[in-house]
Design an enzyme around this catalytic site. Structure first.
Site, mmCIF file in Angstrom:
data_model
loop_
_atom_site.group_PDB
_atom_site.id
_atom_site.type_symbol
_atom_site.label_atom_id
_atom_site.label_comp_id
_atom_site.label_asym_id
_atom_site.label_seq_id
_atom_site.Cartn_x
_atom_site.Cartn_y
_atom_site.Cartn_z
ATOM 1 N N LYS A 57 11.462 56.840 1.220
ATOM 2 C CA LYS A 57 11.240 56.491 -0.190
ATOM 3 C C LYS A 57 10.463 55.190 -0.355
ATOM 4 O O LYS A 57 9.726 55.019 -1.320
ATOM 5 C CB LYS A 57 12.576 56.424 -0.927
ATOM 6 N N GLU B 6 14.520 56.114 -12.484
ATOM 7 C CA GLU B 6 15.775 56.825 -12.691
ATOM 8 C C GLU B 6 16.245 57.301 -11.318
ATOM 9 O O GLU B 6 15.456 57.454 -10.397
ATOM 10 C CB GLU B 6 15.601 57.979 -13.674
ATOM 11 N N SER C 207 13.802 62.297 7.525
ATOM 12 C CA SER C 207 13.431 61.492 6.355
ATOM 13 C C SER C 207 14.339 60.300 6.118
ATOM 14 O O SER C 207 13.940 59.338 5.461
ATOM 15 C CB SER C 207 13.389 62.376 5.103
HETATM 16 C C1 LIG Z 1 15.660 61.319 -1.585
HETATM 17 C C2 LIG Z 1 15.697 61.893 -0.231
HETATM 18 C C3 LIG Z 1 15.223 63.200 0.026
HETATM 19 C C4 LIG Z 1 14.759 64.140 -1.049
HETATM 20 O O1 LIG Z 1 13.545 63.766 -1.643
HETATM 21 P P1 LIG Z 1 12.160 64.490 -1.313
HETATM 22 O O2 LIG Z 1 11.282 64.042 -2.420
HETATM 23 O O3 LIG Z 1 12.376 65.952 -1.275
HETATM 24 O O4 LIG Z 1 11.696 63.972 0.008
HETATM 25 C C5 LIG Z 1 15.231 63.646 1.334
HETATM 26 N N1 LIG Z 1 15.688 62.881 2.345
HETATM 27 C C6 LIG Z 1 16.159 61.627 2.137
HETATM 28 C C7 LIG Z 1 16.662 60.839 3.296
HETATM 29 C C8 LIG Z 1 16.175 61.092 0.851
HETATM 30 O O5 LIG Z 1 16.656 59.858 0.651
#
Ligand SMILES: *Cc1c(COP(=O)(O)O)cnc(C)c1O
Length: 393
Positions: free
Chosen positions: A91, A113, A370
């Site tokens: 993020k 948000e 992620s």
């Molecule tokens: C917020 C988040 C997501 C979901 O958001 P995407 O926009 O689909 O990437 C996925 N993995 C993590 C670790 C997150 O914090």
């Protein structure tokens, strides 16, 4: 540079996307679109963003080959380690870009948000760094559930406002953030956390996240001498997935976005309009937006970014789903075999890989990790704690 095409002039990927906003927000979206295009083609802006990505976020993120789990599954498994970024996920790539853009546009106030709180924390972080005031809208129900993230945002100097309308969750927070933006657009910038919302957000957020795919493509060629056979990531709104897909869309790699079974917008949704965009959406027979349910709050959203709807319709990417029970197994599997505790969102991808492995023998699979699982351990202690206790006897 991303192999994904730019949207049409009215912000569409095929039939999806667009700019479905009230009259009052059209000028704001147009101003943002102009400002982003100028910034993105300005070497000074790109240079400053690159510097922050290196010196603040910790980029480039590394690749880790999972020898233990790979051997067990009969595949070559490689992780792109977005979990090692500052604040613990991908993020930060997006919020640093948007916060720099806000400052360039002369907007002193940063609005966001958040549902589970991860995007709120990332926004508060970028605002603190760049000297912007920050207001984060959060459903009142989520404020209660996510006390730790609320405190983090306040510690970082942000004001957290509990949305009291409707079901008092994410979609109500989105409505209140939009309302704030309409009223204060002269000095406020609205930071959206995924490849969602009206044009230009889905395109802009994709460009900020394409650093994942740009890096991974080079790193894969260095490590393995070729492109991967499969590239996979979890899909909530779809920003981390589009970020890594962008580096491989013009290769022969199979692109796989994994959704939660209870929020499979691409898999089970129908085209509809929500939050300023046309995309696949979970709806009931009357066309009402359905609530999504997932063990992972970060994937608990009934819609998906419009470019994923397009990639699915065109057949370039596929969007299978996994159940919460599979996710729990995936969470423990990566922890035990590799010593890496994944975010619950990413445990969805581990679960899909484990299920699909018999059909991928000998293949090279690149997975976008992620985020890290620290935020999820308290929740998972309730689920897995009794099992671990039983193991000792
Ligand atoms: C917020 C988040 C997501 C979901 O958001 P995407 O926009 O689909 O990437 C996925 N993995 C993590 C670790 C997150 O914090």
């Amino acid at each position: 540079m991303t192999g994904l095409a730019a949207p049409s002039r009215d912000g569409r990927f095929g039939e999806f996307g667009g700019q479905y906003v009230p009259e009052t927000l059209v000028p704001a979206c147009q101003e943002l679109e102009r400002a982003f295009h100028e910034a993105w083609s300005d070497p000074a802006f790109r240079g400053e963003l690159t510097r922050l990505q290196r010196e603040y976020a910790g980029r480039p993120s590394i690749l880790t080959e999972c020898h233990n789990l790979g051997r067990r599954l009969g595949i070559r498994l490689i992780l792109k380690r977005e979990d090692l970024n500052h604040t613990g996920s991908h993020k930060i790539n997006n919020v640093l870009g948007q916060a720099l853009l806000a400052r360039r546009m002369g907007k002193q106030r940063f609005i966001a948000e958040t549902g589970a709180g991860q995007h709120g924390v990332a926004s508060a972080t970028a605002a603190a760094l760049l000297g912007l005031t920050c207001k984060v809208y959060m459903g009142a129900v989520d404020v209660e559930r996510q006390a730790l993230n609320v405190f983090r945002m306040r510690l970082l100097g942000a004001e957290v406002e509990a949305a009291q309308s409707g079901s008092r969750t994410l979609k109500d927070a989105v409505n209140e953030a939009m309302r704030d933006w309409v009223a204060s657009v002269e000095h406020s910038y609205y930071c959206i956390g995924s490849v969602m919302g009206p044009h230009p957000y889905p395109f802009m957020v994709r460009q900020f996240q394409s650093i994942i795919g740009d890096e991974a493509r080079e790193q894969m060629r260095e490590l393995t001498g070729r492109d991967p056979d499969v590239v996979t990531a979890c899909v909530g709104g779809g920003s981390n997935a589009i970020g890594i897909f962008s580096g491989f869309v013009d290769t022969n790699a199979r692109l796989v976005g994994v959704e939660p079974a209870g929020g499979a917008a691409v898999g089970r949704g129908v085209p509809g309009v929500v939050h300023g965009m046309k995309s696949f959406l979970l709806q009931d027979e009357e066309g009402q937006v359905q609530e999504a349910h997932s063990i992972s709050a970060g994937l608990d959203y009934p819609g998906v970014g419009p470019e994923h709807s397009y990639l699915s319709s065109s057949g370039r990417a596929e969007y299978p789903s996994v159940t919460d029970a599979e996710v729990i197994e995936g969470f423990q599997l990566l922890s035990r075999t590799e010593g890496i505790i994944p975010a619950l969102e990413c445990a969805h991808v581990v679960a899909w890989i484990a299920r699909e492995a018999p059909n991928m023998q000998g293949k090279t699979v690149l997975m976008n990790l992620s985020g890290r699982g620290d935020k999820d351990v308290a929740q998972m202690m309730n689920v897995l704690g009794p099992r671990l206790d039983a193991e000792r006897h």
